[in-house]
Design a protein around this motif. Structure first.
Motif, PDB file in Angstrom:
ATOM      1  N   ARG A 165     -11.943  -3.350  -6.673  1.00 47.91           N
ATOM      2  CA  ARG A 165     -11.932  -4.806  -6.776  1.00 47.91           C
ATOM      3  C   ARG A 165     -10.570  -5.390  -6.408  1.00 47.91           C
ATOM      4  NH1 ARG A 165     -15.919  -7.776  -6.281  1.00 47.91           N
ATOM      5  NH2 ARG A 165     -15.095  -9.379  -7.681  1.00 47.91           N
ATOM      6  N   ALA A 166      -9.533  -4.588  -6.524  1.00 52.61           N
ATOM      7  CA  ALA A 166      -8.195  -5.070  -6.183  1.00 52.61           C
ATOM      8  C   ALA A 166      -8.096  -5.414  -4.703  1.00 52.61           C
ATOM      9  CB  ALA A 166      -7.136  -4.045  -6.568  1.00 52.61           C
ATOM     10  N   ASP A 167      -8.808  -4.699  -3.856  1.00 52.96           N
ATOM     11  CA  ASP A 167      -8.797  -5.018  -2.429  1.00 52.96           C
ATOM     12  C   ASP A 167      -9.450  -6.367  -2.163  1.00 52.96           C
ATOM     13  OD1 ASP A 167      -7.471  -2.754  -1.419  1.00 52.96           O
ATOM     14  OD2 ASP A 167      -9.326  -1.591  -1.311  1.00 52.96           O
ATOM     15  N   HIS A 168     -10.565  -6.623  -2.818  1.00 52.03           N
ATOM     16  CA  HIS A 168     -11.243  -7.919  -2.658  1.00 52.03           C
ATOM     17  C   HIS A 168     -10.341  -9.058  -3.138  1.00 52.03           C
ATOM     18  CE1 HIS A 168     -15.187  -6.129  -1.728  1.00 52.03           C
ATOM     19  NE2 HIS A 168     -14.912  -5.225  -2.659  1.00 52.03           N
ATOM     20  N   GLU A 169      -9.723  -8.838  -4.287  1.00 46.43           N
ATOM     21  CA  GLU A 169      -8.846  -9.879  -4.824  1.00 46.43           C
ATOM     22  C   GLU A 169      -7.634 -10.097  -3.923  1.00 46.43           C
ATOM     23  OE1 GLU A 169      -6.369 -11.157  -8.873  1.00 46.43           O
ATOM     24  OE2 GLU A 169      -7.417  -9.218  -8.795  1.00 46.43           O
ATOM     25  N   LEU A 170      -7.077  -9.012  -3.403  1.00 41.82           N
ATOM     26  CA  LEU A 170      -5.909  -9.138  -2.542  1.00 41.82           C
ATOM     27  C   LEU A 170      -6.242  -9.945  -1.291  1.00 41.82           C
ATOM     28  CD1 LEU A 170      -2.961  -8.430  -1.939  1.00 41.82           C
ATOM     29  CD2 LEU A 170      -3.778  -6.322  -0.839  1.00 41.82           C
ATOM     30  N   ALA A 171      -7.367  -9.674  -0.672  1.00 44.40           N
ATOM     31  CA  ALA A 171      -7.765 -10.453   0.498  1.00 44.40           C
ATOM     32  C   ALA A 171      -7.840 -11.939   0.155  1.00 44.40           C
ATOM     33  CB  ALA A 171      -9.116  -9.959   1.021  1.00 44.40           C
ATOM     34  N   ALA A 208       4.049  -4.689   1.579  1.00 53.25           N
ATOM     35  CA  ALA A 208       4.471  -4.487   0.194  1.00 53.25           C
ATOM     36  C   ALA A 208       3.320  -3.999  -0.689  1.00 53.25           C
ATOM     37  CB  ALA A 208       5.035  -5.789  -0.367  1.00 53.25           C
ATOM     38  N   LYS A 209       2.138  -4.577  -0.502  1.00 51.55           N
ATOM     39  CA  LYS A 209       1.005  -4.283  -1.385  1.00 51.55           C
ATOM     40  C   LYS A 209       0.192  -3.074  -0.943  1.00 51.55           C
ATOM     41  CE  LYS A 209       1.448  -7.966  -4.078  1.00 51.55           C
ATOM     42  NZ  LYS A 209       1.704  -7.863  -5.542  1.00 51.55           N
ATOM     43  N   ARG A 210       0.087  -2.854   0.367  1.00 51.16           N
ATOM     44  CA  ARG A 210      -0.704  -1.746   0.900  1.00 51.16           C
ATOM     45  C   ARG A 210       0.086  -1.067   2.019  1.00 51.16           C
ATOM     46  NH1 ARG A 210      -2.948  -3.195  -3.018  1.00 51.16           N
ATOM     47  NH2 ARG A 210      -5.189  -3.525  -3.391  1.00 51.16           N
ATOM     48  N   PRO A 211       1.196  -0.411   1.669  1.00 48.20           N
ATOM     49  CA  PRO A 211       2.106   0.121   2.696  1.00 48.20           C
ATOM     50  C   PRO A 211       1.495   1.199   3.582  1.00 48.20           C
ATOM     51  CG  PRO A 211       2.717   0.889   0.506  1.00 48.20           C
ATOM     52  CD  PRO A 211       1.696  -0.183   0.303  1.00 48.20           C
ATOM     53  N   GLY A 212       0.445   1.863   3.135  1.00 50.12           N
ATOM     54  CA  GLY A 212      -0.148   2.910   3.944  1.00 50.12           C
ATOM     55  C   GLY A 212      -1.237   2.445   4.883  1.00 50.12           C
ATOM     56  N   ASP A 213      -1.573   1.153   4.832  1.00 51.09           N
ATOM     57  CA  ASP A 213      -2.677   0.643   5.643  1.00 51.09           C
ATOM     58  C   ASP A 213      -2.187   0.141   7.000  1.00 51.09           C
ATOM     59  OD1 ASP A 213      -4.109   1.149   3.364  1.00 51.09           O
ATOM     60  OD2 ASP A 213      -4.636  -0.944   2.951  1.00 51.09           O
ATOM     61  N   ALA A 214      -3.061   0.197   7.987  1.00 52.65           N
ATOM     62  CA  ALA A 214      -2.768  -0.364   9.305  1.00 52.65           C
ATOM     63  C   ALA A 214      -3.187  -1.827   9.339  1.00 52.65           C
ATOM     64  CB  ALA A 214      -3.503   0.422  10.383  1.00 52.65           C
ATOM     65  N   SER A 263      -6.891   5.609  14.325  1.00 49.80           N
ATOM     66  CA  SER A 263      -7.048   6.830  13.534  1.00 49.80           C
ATOM     67  C   SER A 263      -6.837   6.576  12.044  1.00 49.80           C
ATOM     68  CB  SER A 263      -6.072   7.905  14.018  1.00 49.80           C
ATOM     69  OG  SER A 263      -4.732   7.452  13.922  1.00 49.80           O
ATOM     70  N   ALA A 264      -6.643   5.313  11.677  1.00 48.19           N
ATOM     71  CA  ALA A 264      -6.418   4.970  10.271  1.00 48.19           C
ATOM     72  C   ALA A 264      -7.751   4.801   9.546  1.00 48.19           C
ATOM     73  CB  ALA A 264      -5.604   3.688  10.164  1.00 48.19           C
ATOM     74  N   ARG A 265      -7.775   5.144   8.272  1.00 49.18           N
ATOM     75  CA  ARG A 265      -8.985   4.954   7.459  1.00 49.18           C
ATOM     76  C   ARG A 265      -9.130   3.508   7.014  1.00 49.18           C
ATOM     77  NH1 ARG A 265      -9.449   6.733   2.666  1.00 49.18           N
ATOM     78  NH2 ARG A 265     -11.724   6.500   2.785  1.00 49.18           N
ATOM     79  N   ARG A 266      -7.995   2.845   6.804  1.00 47.08           N
ATOM     80  CA  ARG A 266      -8.008   1.470   6.290  1.00 47.08           C
ATOM     81  C   ARG A 266      -7.207   0.575   7.238  1.00 47.08           C
ATOM     82  NH1 ARG A 266      -8.461   0.572   0.592  1.00 47.08           N
ATOM     83  NH2 ARG A 266      -6.684  -0.849   0.818  1.00 47.08           N
TER      84      ARG A 266
END
Length: 256
Positions: A11-17, A59-65, A79-82
């Protein structure tokens, strides 16, 4: 037609968006209100909103593309998952016109082949629609109404409107048009003639999360995080309008 939206369980991803689209919208409203600013308003809005969203995601999702309209494409996203797919200011033309409200901020998240979260902020009307918060169901318009591009309505909509006895309503911003369908201000949003993934990813995620129907003109589902981000056509419609609209689109396609 396979689904293009599989909601993330986080749910944190939905809220972050939602929060990021809303905050970028507030930034754009502040820019629009700056006294004496009359030139390059849209370009400055694109730049400021993009910088804000990129910094926040780093800052919030440093590993995402990230795939953004306003940044150079990084092939590593393939090649990224997210992957976050963002349009920092959709409807730049309308943003630069005093008094217009049909512009938006798009923030979407793609995970492992499907859209997973999204938000469309309409700052000038004080609303943010997202996969995080439910929207009360709206009644269908009294007359079948097709929302189309204000600057480049597709050639087929004249024939489509005639077949369906529908009214055409031009608007700016893909996000504004898609959310107008969600709010019951239109029956469907029909687009052809050129767009990219960032124009539709967030609107499609929000539309599907709230039960609207989505397809491309040829009946296929839109696909995201592709090597070529061009996604030139799209239809989003209310469930009640889908059978008639799909039939008319297919009939028109058979005569092309």
């Amino acid at each position: 037609m396979s689904t293009s939206y599989i909601p993330t369980r986080d749910r944190a991803d939905h809220e972050l968006a939602h929060r990021l689209a809303e905050a970028a919208g507030a930034l754009l409203l502040a820019l629009r209100a700056e006294p004496g600013r009359t030139t390059r308003l849209s370009a400055e809005g694109d730049r400021r909103s993009n910088e804000f969203l990129l910094a926040a995601l780093a800052a919030k999702r440093p590993g995402d593309a990230v795939l953004s309209e306003e940044s150079a494409d990084d092939p590593s996203r393939l090649s990224a998952r997210r992957v976050w797919i963002i349009d920092p200011l959709d409807g730049s033309r309308e943003f630069g016109e005093e008094g217009r409200t049909d512009w938006a901020v798009h923030v979407a998240l793609w995970i492992d082949g499907a859209l997973a979260a999204g938000a469309v902020a309409l700052p000038a009307v004080g609303r943010t629609f997202s996969t995080w918060q439910a929207v009360q169901a709206a009644p269908d318009p009294e007359q079948l109404t097709l929302l189309v591009s204000r600057s480049r309505p597709p050639a087929l909509v004249g024939d489509l409107a005639e077949r369906l006895n529908a009214r055409l309503h031009p608007m700016g911003s893909a996000g504004a048009k898609a959310m107008a369908v969600l709010r019951g201000a239109g029956s469907a949003y029909v687009h052809a003639g050129g767009q990219y993934e960032w124009d539709s990813a967030a609107p499609v995620a929000v539309a599907l999360a709230h039960g609207l129907r989505v397809r491309r003109l040829d009946g296929s589902a839109p696909r995201y995080n592709q090597p070529d981000p061009s996604l030139p056509d799209l239809v989003i419609c209310r469930p009640s309008a889908a059978p008639e609209l799909w039939g008319a689109l297919d009939a028109l396609a058979s005569h092309m």
